[in-house]
Enzyme design. Structure first.
Site, PDB file in Angstrom:
ATOM      1  N   SER A  36       0.846  -1.186   0.000  1.00  0.00           N
ATOM      2  CA  SER A  36       0.000   0.000   0.000  1.00  0.00           C
ATOM      3  C   SER A  36       0.892   1.251   0.000  1.00  0.00           C
ATOM      4  O   SER A  36       2.067   1.153  -0.349  1.00  0.00           O
ATOM      5  CB  SER A  36      -0.880  -0.069   1.243  1.00  0.00           C
ATOM      6  OG  SER A  36      -1.863   0.910   1.183  1.00  0.00           O
ATOM      7  N   LYS A  70      -2.758   9.020  -8.645  1.00  0.00           N
ATOM      8  CA  LYS A  70      -3.224   7.945  -7.771  1.00  0.00           C
ATOM      9  C   LYS A  70      -4.690   7.679  -8.112  1.00  0.00           C
ATOM     10  O   LYS A  70      -5.576   8.406  -7.678  1.00  0.00           O
ATOM     11  CB  LYS A  70      -3.064   8.342  -6.309  1.00  0.00           C
ATOM     12  CG  LYS A  70      -3.425   7.232  -5.343  1.00  0.00           C
ATOM     13  CD  LYS A  70      -3.050   7.628  -3.936  1.00  0.00           C
ATOM     14  CE  LYS A  70      -3.420   6.582  -2.903  1.00  0.00           C
ATOM     15  NZ  LYS A  70      -4.791   6.103  -2.978  1.00  0.00           N
TER      16      LYS A  70
HETATM   17  S1  IVH Z   1       2.094   2.375  -6.050  1.00  0.00           S
HETATM   18  C1  IVH Z   1       4.896  -0.122  -3.941  1.00  0.00           C
HETATM   19  N1  IVH Z   1       0.950   3.827  -7.909  1.00  0.00           N
HETATM   20  O1  IVH Z   1      -3.216   3.412  -4.187  1.00  0.00           O
HETATM   21  C2  IVH Z   1       3.791   0.340  -4.773  1.00  0.00           C
HETATM   22  N2  IVH Z   1      -0.440   2.852  -6.245  1.00  0.00           N
HETATM   23  O2  IVH Z   1      -3.242   3.968  -1.214  1.00  0.00           O
HETATM   24  C3  IVH Z   1       2.603   0.778  -4.007  1.00  0.00           C
HETATM   25  N3  IVH Z   1      -2.825   3.346  -6.537  1.00  0.00           N
HETATM   26  O3  IVH Z   1      -3.082   0.137  -2.969  1.00  0.00           O
HETATM   27  C4  IVH Z   1       1.513   1.268  -4.854  1.00  0.00           C
HETATM   28  N4  IVH Z   1      -2.634   4.554  -8.378  1.00  0.00           N
HETATM   29  O4  IVH Z   1      -4.100   0.448  -5.308  1.00  0.00           O
HETATM   30  C5  IVH Z   1       0.753   3.088  -6.801  1.00  0.00           C
HETATM   31  N5  IVH Z   1       0.089   5.120  -9.628  1.00  0.00           N
HETATM   32  C6  IVH Z   1      -0.105   4.377  -8.543  1.00  0.00           C
HETATM   33  C7  IVH Z   1      -1.388   4.158  -8.002  1.00  0.00           C
HETATM   34  C8  IVH Z   1      -1.512   3.396  -6.837  1.00  0.00           C
HETATM   35  C9  IVH Z   1      -3.481   4.051  -7.485  1.00  0.00           C
HETATM   36  C10 IVH Z   1      -3.472   2.694  -5.375  1.00  0.00           C
HETATM   37  C11 IVH Z   1      -2.999   1.299  -5.109  1.00  0.00           C
HETATM   38  C12 IVH Z   1      -2.629   1.281  -3.646  1.00  0.00           C
HETATM   39  C13 IVH Z   1      -3.268   2.516  -3.117  1.00  0.00           C
HETATM   40  C14 IVH Z   1      -2.488   3.028  -1.917  1.00  0.00           C
END
Ligand code: IVH
Length: 323
Positions: A36, A70
């Protein structure tokens, strides 16, 4: 295929729909934890994050950063064997997810076969086994359209794109999922075997794109955190221009080896942070206060507001039973 059932391959276009409804989802153990992100609420939080991790490893001082949206969708994990999509799962608890392969197959933007293959003399080689992670979502336009149709048909409408996407992917009948115009953006390689993959986040995005995966077109790379923050903040106002719901931007250390060595706190990797958009705010008039009486006699006051639009929904009621 009807005449030669043994000719049906997992990447055949007929396999996008066609799967039978299941009575439950099987469990799938992820090849590596699906992590996460810790949150930052503003520039100072982001600067404090950098200071913290620079104390752990001084290479952070020279690090580059990748900023990505995000996306407020559903995290999914896609497995490819020899370039063919063989399995897909929800995030679940990060260790074990649910097998939603048949539903994911109905998403047109998920390649069923990676067009470049390991036995071709192409510059890019696909690992024998590749597991990628992305965010499945319902574009805002499609969400509005779906709700408009449901309203016309006198049916119950959905609350927001995220819930609709999550509900659509957790349908036991893939025919229902197929009727929802879901799409995906991928951003991470969870696991690879039998092939080399890039070691920076920026190159991972380029690599995934070259393999035929949809990636965000608003990602940027910066040499300084301050520039990454400035770019992130331009999206505070610009978020409504994105075709999907985003609740912030993610700032990632570009060097993935460094990021991995920084480790994690609980389920949050130290090498990246979610820079949240400020909560949407609007002003309206409190017209009256109502009191709802629960089955057990509990009284819950609620506000009756002059209807006001916020983030694409019209609000006319708000609970008042907590601050
Ligand atoms: S990176 C180590 N990149 O946000 C990598 N997450 O609040 C960790 N999410 O559970 C995640 N867009 O489902 C990453 N560009 C993005 C993202 C992303 C959406 C979500 C993902 C994660 C949540 C965390």
């Amino acid at each position: 295929e009807a005449e030669h059932p043994d000719w049906v391959t997992p990447d055949s276009p007929t396999q996008r729909a066609g799967a039978k409804a299941a009575d439950r989802f099987d469990k799938i153990r992820h090849p590596a934890p699906i992590l996460s992100l810790a949150n930052a609420f503003g520039a100072d939080d982001a600067r404090a994050w950098l200071e913290r991790i620079a104390k752990i490893d001084d290479r952070v001082e020279k690090a580059k950063f990748v900023v990505e949206p995000k996306i407020d969708g559903l995290s999914v994990v896609l497995h490819y064997r020899d370039g063919v999509f063989v399995q897909g799962a929800t995030r679940g608890d990060g260790e074990v997810g649910e097998d939603i392969t048949s539903n994911l197959r109905t998403i047109r933007s998920i390649p069923l076969r990676i067009p470049v293959n390991s036995d071709q003399s192409s510059v890019i080689r696909v690992p024998k086994y590749l597991v990628v992670r992305g965010e499945a979502y319902l574009p805002i336009k499609e969400f509005d359209e779906l709700n408009r149709k449901l309203e016309e048909a006198g049916e119950k409408t959905y609350l927001n794109p995220r819930n609709t996407a999550a509900g659509s992917l957790r349908q036991l009948d893939p025919v229902l999922t197929a009727s929802r115009p879901l799409t995906i953006l991928v951003y991470q390689i969870i696991y690879s075997d039998g092939g080399k993959i890039p070691t920076s986040q920026w190159e991972i995005l380029e690599y995934l794109k070259a393999l035929g995966f949809p990636i965000t077109d608003v990602a940027k790379r910066f040499n300084k955190l301050e520039d990454a923050i400035a770019y992130t903040e331009t999206w505070n106002e610009g978020r409504d221009k994105l075709p999907y719901e985003a609740d912030g931007m993610v700032i990632k250390i570009d060097d993935l080896n460094l990021a991995a060595e920084l480790g994690f706190v609980g389920k949050d990797p130290r090498g990246a942070i979610a820079f949240k958009f400020p909560a949407r705010e609007v002003t309206t008039t409190l017209n009256d206060i109502g009191v709802a009486i629960g089955r057990t006699g509990v009284l819950t006051p609620y506000a009756m507001l002059e209807p006001v639009e916020i983030g694409g929904v019209v609000v006319e009621r708000a609970t008042l039973h907590n601050f």
